[in-house]
Design an enzyme around this catalytic site. Sequence first.
Site, short mmCIF file in Angstrom:
data_model
loop_
_atom_site.label_atom_id
_atom_site.label_comp_id
_atom_site.label_asym_id
_atom_site.label_seq_id
_atom_site.Cartn_x
_atom_site.Cartn_y
_atom_site.Cartn_z
CG HIS A 22 -2.21 -0.94 1.24
ND1 HIS A 22 -1.77 -2.45 1.33
CD2 HIS A 22 -3.41 -1.35 0.38
CE1 HIS A 22 -3.05 -3.00 1.16
NE2 HIS A 22 -4.05 -2.43 0.82
CG MET A 46 -2.76 -1.80 14.14
SD MET A 46 -2.22 -0.05 13.24
CE MET A 46 -0.87 -0.91 12.31
CE LYS A 50 -16.80 -17.96 12.93
NZ LYS A 50 -16.61 -18.46 13.49
#
EC number: 1.1.1.130
Length: 332
Positions: free
Chosen positions: A44, A170, A225
């Site tokens: 990214h 995180m 899920k």
Amino acid sequence: MKVTFEQLKAAFNRVLISRGVDSETADACAEMFARTTESGVYSHGVNRFPRFIQQLENGDIIPDAQPKRITSLGAIEQWDAQRSIGNLTAKKMMDRAIELAADHGIGLVALRNANHWMRGGSYGWQAAEKGYIGICWTNSIAVMPPWGAKECRIGTNPLIVAIPSTPITMVDMSMSMFSYGMLEVNRLAGRQLPVDGGFDDEGNLTKEPGVIEKNRRILPMGYWKGSGMSIVLDMIATLLSDGASVAEVTQDNSDEYGISQIFIAIEVDKLIDGPTRDAKLQRIMDYVTSAERADENQAIRLPGHEFTTLLAENRRNGITVDDSVWAKIQAL
């Protein structure tokens, strides 16, 4: 190949300036792309940059646009990104959520008409560095089949949760087993995925990233899920921002732009004192990592703790960039 942070930022900056982005905006945007790459999130950062430039050239991204506040309800605000640069606007929105949390204990900013924010983890980390819990997510264009389907109808809709522990803990995860960016990273490296990441053309689970990139049959995280989570995250972002859903972005736009995002900050120190907070977090981390290992050669990891190590390694040894990706950027 290896490049320095300065070389990377300069390359990004050159391309942005050549596309008519003003110098201050170009510098800030180039800085964020370079920081993302330096942190080890190549998918990214540097790898995503050519796609970002393509959308800039196509007019999907409006470089001189600025986000505008639409509604204020105390701890909750609604903003319109006006198709501004995604990573710069996302940083501003998390900063605003932190400001709201400083006043109210919690701050929530719902953003519509946004562009891809690149590395979502940057904004959770941004909150955690200041002592806040950071939560954010985004919807996207439809790039994943819902569970039981063959055709893309839902987004990967990444969710980030960052905790102000030492080091920062995180989770930064798409609702697919792997993001398309990570499929690309593994394909460029000539690697299979470590676990099944999608279906092949015959409907069998596969670890081949190139096959999944081509047929778009990416696997939802946790099967049904992840599919369900993708749908409800899209619904919440759409409602709170009064923005576009995955269906609207996919059916009404020519590409992935005009998406909806949520930024939440929670000031932990209003609820618990610092020493108690730190002790409780440390006990959780110690308890998890002291479990008996299934493989003595494989450490038990806590989410996000690897980024501190990756950053130090890249600063010491240089930043790894795939040769073909670097060639694309040099040609822009």
